[in-house]
Design an enzyme around this catalytic site. Structure first.
Site, PDB file in Angstrom:
ATOM      1  N   PRO A 118     -14.213 -59.066  -6.397  1.00  0.00           N
ATOM      2  CA  PRO A 118     -14.396 -57.681  -7.351  1.00  0.00           C
ATOM      3  C   PRO A 118     -15.320 -58.161  -8.499  1.00  0.00           C
ATOM      4  O   PRO A 118     -14.966 -59.251  -9.003  1.00  0.00           O
ATOM      5  CB  PRO A 118     -13.156 -57.007  -7.708  1.00  0.00           C
ATOM      6  CG  PRO A 118     -12.388 -57.679  -6.457  1.00  0.00           C
ATOM      7  CD  PRO A 118     -12.664 -58.937  -5.874  1.00  0.00           C
ATOM      8  N   CYS A 119     -16.372 -57.552  -8.481  1.00  0.00           N
ATOM      9  CA  CYS A 119     -17.244 -57.909  -9.512  1.00  0.00           C
ATOM     10  C   CYS A 119     -16.928 -57.517 -11.061  1.00  0.00           C
ATOM     11  O   CYS A 119     -17.530 -58.380 -12.002  1.00  0.00           O
ATOM     12  CB  CYS A 119     -18.618 -57.080  -9.492  1.00  0.00           C
ATOM     13  SG  CYS A 119     -18.465 -55.305  -9.558  1.00  0.00           S
ATOM     14  N   GLN A 120     -15.758 -56.886 -11.423  1.00  0.00           N
ATOM     15  CA  GLN A 120     -15.250 -56.861 -12.590  1.00  0.00           C
ATOM     16  C   GLN A 120     -14.436 -58.147 -13.133  1.00  0.00           C
ATOM     17  O   GLN A 120     -14.177 -58.122 -14.353  1.00  0.00           O
ATOM     18  CB  GLN A 120     -14.487 -55.628 -12.866  1.00  0.00           C
ATOM     19  CG  GLN A 120     -13.102 -55.652 -12.134  1.00  0.00           C
ATOM     20  CD  GLN A 120     -13.277 -54.880 -10.521  1.00  0.00           C
ATOM     21  OE1 GLN A 120     -14.596 -54.920 -10.112  1.00  0.00           O
ATOM     22  NE2 GLN A 120     -12.416 -54.085 -10.063  1.00  0.00           N
ATOM     23  N   TYR A 122     -15.386 -61.405 -12.119  1.00  0.00           N
ATOM     24  CA  TYR A 122     -16.304 -62.494 -11.611  1.00  0.00           C
ATOM     25  C   TYR A 122     -16.168 -63.571 -12.909  1.00  0.00           C
ATOM     26  O   TYR A 122     -16.779 -64.681 -12.705  1.00  0.00           O
ATOM     27  CB  TYR A 122     -17.828 -62.120 -11.446  1.00  0.00           C
ATOM     28  CG  TYR A 122     -18.603 -61.595 -12.632  1.00  0.00           C
ATOM     29  CD1 TYR A 122     -19.148 -62.478 -13.305  1.00  0.00           C
ATOM     30  CD2 TYR A 122     -18.709 -60.381 -12.567  1.00  0.00           C
ATOM     31  CE1 TYR A 122     -19.807 -61.650 -14.558  1.00  0.00           C
ATOM     32  CE2 TYR A 122     -19.439 -59.667 -13.677  1.00  0.00           C
ATOM     33  CZ  TYR A 122     -19.795 -60.235 -14.611  1.00  0.00           C
ATOM     34  OH  TYR A 122     -20.752 -59.916 -15.659  1.00  0.00           O
TER      35      TYR A 122
END
Length: 459
Positions: A118-120, A122
């Protein structure tokens, strides 16, 4: 090759690697152009090369409602999915699940680990507890990947390939130390024995109907021989500029070296990190980064090619349409604005970083004859929003579709990501949640192109 799928969502990586099998008797089909009614289906090349042995999907923010996991289990009717917090799943459990799910004749095949973490989450800020076993901080999900590879290595089952996907800003984060996070990620992969290739890919540049820009990271054990670079072969490109070519890590790092570098990267303020560009390779500790542009001459698909067709797909429900009275709210939402925001300061750990966020005016309606903007998780729901797509169909232009002003349907969002039609349609998963799931998904066709390149370039 056996696949471990992390942060699996509804199975985008699996569909890209294995193809789509509509029923027990059918072969696996390609999803490069999706899978919809009235379309010529193409059988997947080298069917069966990849087999998913285990997958993990868990949504901590909605513990009582695991919609993505429910869809995954419903569409892939086997026992591959572990619907548990990844922090609580051991490497031994991953391997035991593989043993239970794949034929005995394939147990000794090499492993590939894949995941779109998940990019939140990283952020890969360094830690001082490495000598305690790289347990990692909960929520910082890169360390879950690192820890699993580390543990699999101890168990003599280290993945020979690792394929990851994330937002392209990973290459430039954090704002105060541009490139630090990706430097740490590549450092860790290098320490684990991998060479790394990365590439920023915009789906619209390679003919897909969505301009979704993501970075793909392809790591191979240095003992795994390749005929050619996997990502560069999957996505033809032209070099515009060499940005960097230098030795950044020594070839053989020990644990103390890794700990010291991570501490330095996270605590020393004057370190200059690499300009990663949109393509690069880390080979034996030497980093090469480039600015490249896409080379593509095939057919290009646009928003009009994925729209819901009245006679074939069914009529679009009234709830997706916008009245003339509501249009003004959409125009305001998509207008120019300036907002003062407060963000996380990575140096202090507090939300005391104040900045002005300005946006310009954007078109109220998306262009039907171009690939659409990126679908994001806030796409669902009726409320006007800058980020949601709004389209306008007129009878004289698009006669086979219901005319009017409206939002995108879940079916159209699935098609934008090359998913089979109605793949996420499952009770009690509502339309807004289906949109959220597609905002978290990836373009399956891109994964399939990487798949084909892996098969072609593994010696």
């Amino acid at each position: 090759m056996i696949v471990i799928e992390l942060f699996a969502g509804v199975g985008g990586f699996r569909l890209g690697l294995e193809g789509y099998k509509p029923d027990a008797k059918s072969p696996h089909y390609s999803l490069i152009r999706g899978f919809k009614k009235g379309q010529v289906k193409t059988r997947l090349l080298n069917e069966g090369y990849f087999i998913t042995g285990v997958a993990n999907q868990y949504e901590p923010s909605t513990k009582s409602a695991q919609h993505a996991a429910d869809i995954y289990s419903n569409r892939f009717k086997d026992n591959t999915l572990i619907n548990e917090d990844i922090n609580d799943v051991s490497a031994e459990k991953f391997l035991n699940t593989i043993q239970q799910n794949i034929p005995d004749s394939r147990h000794d095949e090499n492993i590939m680990l894949v995941g779109g973490f998940p990019c939140q989450d990283y952020s890969v800020a360094g830690r001082k507890d490495l000598s305690k076993g790289m347990q990692g901080k909960k929520g910082v999900l890169w360390w879950n990947i690192f820890n699993l590879i580390w543990d699999l290595k101890k168990l003599k089952r280290q993945p020979s390939l690792v394929l990851l996907e994330n937002v392209d800003r990973l290459l430039k984060s954090p704002a105060q130390k541009r490139g630090k996070d990706f430097t740490i990620l590549t450092l860790c992969l290098h320490y684990l024995g991998y060479d790394v290739e990365y590439k920023v890919v915009n789906g619209g540049d390679y003919g897909f109907p969505q301009r979704r820009k993501r970075v793909f990271i392809m790591a191979n054990l240095r003992s795994t021989r390749l005929k050619d670079n996997i990502l560069a072969s999957a996505f033809p490109q032209k070099q515009v500029m060499l940005l960097n070519s230098e030795k950044v890590f020594k070839e053989n790092l020990n644990l103390t070296d890794l700990e010291n570098l991570l501490f330095d990267y996270s605590n020393k303020k004057k370190i200059k990190f690499a300009d990663f560009g949109n393509y690069g390779k880390l080979i034996n500790g030497t980093l090469h980064t480039y600015k490249v542009k896409a080379l593509y001459t095939g057919k290009r698909y646009a928003l009009k090619d994925i729209l819901q067709r009245e006679k074939i797909d069914g009529c679009v429900d009234d709830e997706f349409f916008v009245s003339n009275d509501e249009l003004e709210k959409w125009e305001i939402a998509k207008g120019a604005s300036k907002i003062t925001r407060r963000g996380l300061n990575r140096d202090t750990g507090q939300k005391d970083f104040v900045y002005n966020y300005s946006v310009g005016k954007m078109s109220t309606f998306d262009e039907l004859h171009k690939p659409i903007r990126t679908i994001i998780t806030s796409e669902g729901g009726k409320a006007p929003s800058r980020t949601k797509h709004l389209i306008k169909i007129e009878n004289d232009e698009m006669g086979k579709f219901r005319s009017g002003m409206r939002r995108l349907t879940p079916l159209e969002m699935e098609r934008a990501n090359c998913f089979p039609d109605n793949f996420t349609k499952l009770k009690p998963v509502g339309d807004a949640r289906r949109a959220f799931i597609m905002g978290n998904a990836l373009i399956i066709g891109l994964v399939e192109l990487i798949r084909n390149s892996i098969i072609e370039n593994l010696e």
